[in-house]
Motif scaffolding. Sequence first.
Motif, PDB file in Angstrom:
ATOM      1  N   ALA A 132      48.217   9.127  21.538  1.00  0.00           N
ATOM      2  CA  ALA A 132      47.159   8.395  21.278  1.00  0.00           C
ATOM      3  C   ALA A 132      47.295   7.916  19.713  1.00  0.00           C
ATOM      4  N   VAL A 133      46.461   6.894  19.332  1.00  0.00           N
ATOM      5  CA  VAL A 133      46.292   6.429  18.090  1.00  0.00           C
ATOM      6  C   VAL A 133      44.954   6.499  17.504  1.00  0.00           C
ATOM      7  N   TYR A 134      44.702   7.113  16.373  1.00  0.00           N
ATOM      8  CA  TYR A 134      43.199   7.507  15.882  1.00  0.00           C
ATOM      9  C   TYR A 134      43.089   6.405  14.681  1.00  0.00           C
ATOM     10  N   TYR A 135      41.928   5.849  14.709  1.00  0.00           N
ATOM     11  CA  TYR A 135      41.373   5.155  13.453  1.00  0.00           C
ATOM     12  C   TYR A 135      39.974   5.190  13.193  1.00  0.00           C
ATOM     13  N   GLY A 136      39.581   4.828  11.863  1.00  0.00           N
ATOM     14  CA  GLY A 136      38.304   5.487  11.517  1.00  0.00           C
ATOM     15  C   GLY A 136      37.227   4.269  11.568  1.00  0.00           C
ATOM     16  N   ALA A 137      36.975   3.555  12.386  1.00  0.00           N
ATOM     17  CA  ALA A 137      36.010   2.446  12.340  1.00  0.00           C
ATOM     18  C   ALA A 137      34.450   3.431  12.396  1.00  0.00           C
ATOM     19  N   HIS A 138      33.532   2.870  12.159  1.00  0.00           N
ATOM     20  CA  HIS A 138      32.293   3.510  12.340  1.00  0.00           C
ATOM     21  C   HIS A 138      31.074   2.339  12.317  1.00  0.00           C
ATOM     22  N   SER A 139      29.924   3.083  12.583  1.00  0.00           N
ATOM     23  CA  SER A 139      28.914   2.044  12.866  1.00  0.00           C
ATOM     24  C   SER A 139      28.324   1.221  11.680  1.00  0.00           C
ATOM     25  N   GLY A 140      28.515   1.790  10.439  1.00  0.00           N
ATOM     26  CA  GLY A 140      28.298   1.355   9.019  1.00  0.00           C
ATOM     27  C   GLY A 140      29.140  -0.162   8.889  1.00  0.00           C
ATOM     28  N   CYS A 171      35.788  -3.374  13.890  1.00  0.00           N
ATOM     29  CA  CYS A 171      35.458  -1.975  13.889  1.00  0.00           C
ATOM     30  C   CYS A 171      34.249  -2.104  14.878  1.00  0.00           C
ATOM     31  N   ARG A 172      33.950  -2.963  15.539  1.00  0.00           N
ATOM     32  CA  ARG A 172      32.961  -2.924  16.651  1.00  0.00           C
ATOM     33  C   ARG A 172      33.298  -2.332  17.970  1.00  0.00           C
ATOM     34  N   PRO A 173      32.425  -1.660  18.645  1.00  0.00           N
ATOM     35  CA  PRO A 173      32.641  -1.186  19.845  1.00  0.00           C
ATOM     36  C   PRO A 173      33.307  -2.065  20.894  1.00  0.00           C
ATOM     37  N   MET A 183      40.788  -3.461  22.720  1.00  0.00           N
ATOM     38  CA  MET A 183      42.034  -2.934  22.492  1.00  0.00           C
ATOM     39  C   MET A 183      42.401  -1.653  23.287  1.00  0.00           C
ATOM     40  N   GLN A 184      41.567  -0.930  23.655  1.00  0.00           N
ATOM     41  CA  GLN A 184      41.993   0.530  24.506  1.00  0.00           C
ATOM     42  C   GLN A 184      42.462  -0.210  25.690  1.00  0.00           C
ATOM     43  N   VAL A 224      38.504   6.624  18.508  1.00  0.00           N
ATOM     44  CA  VAL A 224      37.820   6.221  17.494  1.00  0.00           C
ATOM     45  C   VAL A 224      36.451   7.332  17.337  1.00  0.00           C
ATOM     46  N   PRO A 225      36.920   8.625  16.601  1.00  0.00           N
ATOM     47  CA  PRO A 225      35.722   9.712  16.912  1.00  0.00           C
ATOM     48  C   PRO A 225      34.629   9.744  16.259  1.00  0.00           C
ATOM     49  N   TYR A 226      34.420   8.392  15.437  1.00  0.00           N
ATOM     50  CA  TYR A 226      33.108   7.908  14.540  1.00  0.00           C
ATOM     51  C   TYR A 226      32.589   6.892  14.860  1.00  0.00           C
ATOM     52  N   LEU A 227      33.008   6.288  15.769  1.00  0.00           N
ATOM     53  CA  LEU A 227      32.594   4.792  16.152  1.00  0.00           C
ATOM     54  C   LEU A 227      31.381   4.531  16.142  1.00  0.00           C
TER      55      LEU A 227
END
Length: 223
Positions: free
Chosen positions: A118-126, A134-136, A142-143, A158-161
Amino acid sequence: MAKVVVIYSGGMDSFTVLNRALKDGHEVYALSFNYGQRHVKELEVAAEVTQRLNIPHKIVDITAINQLLAGSSLTSDAIAIPEGDYEEESMKSTVVPNRNMILLSLAIGYAVSLEAQAVYYGAHSGDHAIYPDCRPEFVKRMQEVSAIANYEPIAIEVPYLNADKGEILRDGLAMGLDYKQTWTCYNGREKACGKCGACVERLDAFAANQVTDPLEYEATSAS
């Protein structure tokens, strides 16, 4: 234990993602990019953190792409960094064209070479209102692509999407993280400016959690 690549900028969001991946028991490989950002200081912070955590860390120089990607205040000294709250019209100048698709593509390739899962990155709702990558809906596409782009499917995590910066900070504080080990300010000076959108959003997150930001700020009103 899964082997994962974490796109790690040195900022507070990716710092939390990095530690979340470690906390969840993964074998973490951190990947940072020098894309010509003014706030290159974040890469120095990232190197210090990964050394302290004793995890593999690569900083990849991709500054050559700025021949193609013009118009962002994050990479051009000719464009002023906007100040104040994150608002769409003012903060659009901080968009680096196609940045996350480029960084994710490189990270996916690195994950394949490592035989990671897996690849993790930090996109979030803000970030959703201002940054399309950074949008869902972007993450979902991309997934899907990452699952078929190579012989080995790579998950994008994206744990904090759906979390805002205050919620990300809350999770990090619950993990006992020291946010003095992060850099958020878009101006790469010795101290954080306390005025740019990134600083204001960060300070708001600390205020929402009733905690004092451990970073030093140029603006005394922000400290």
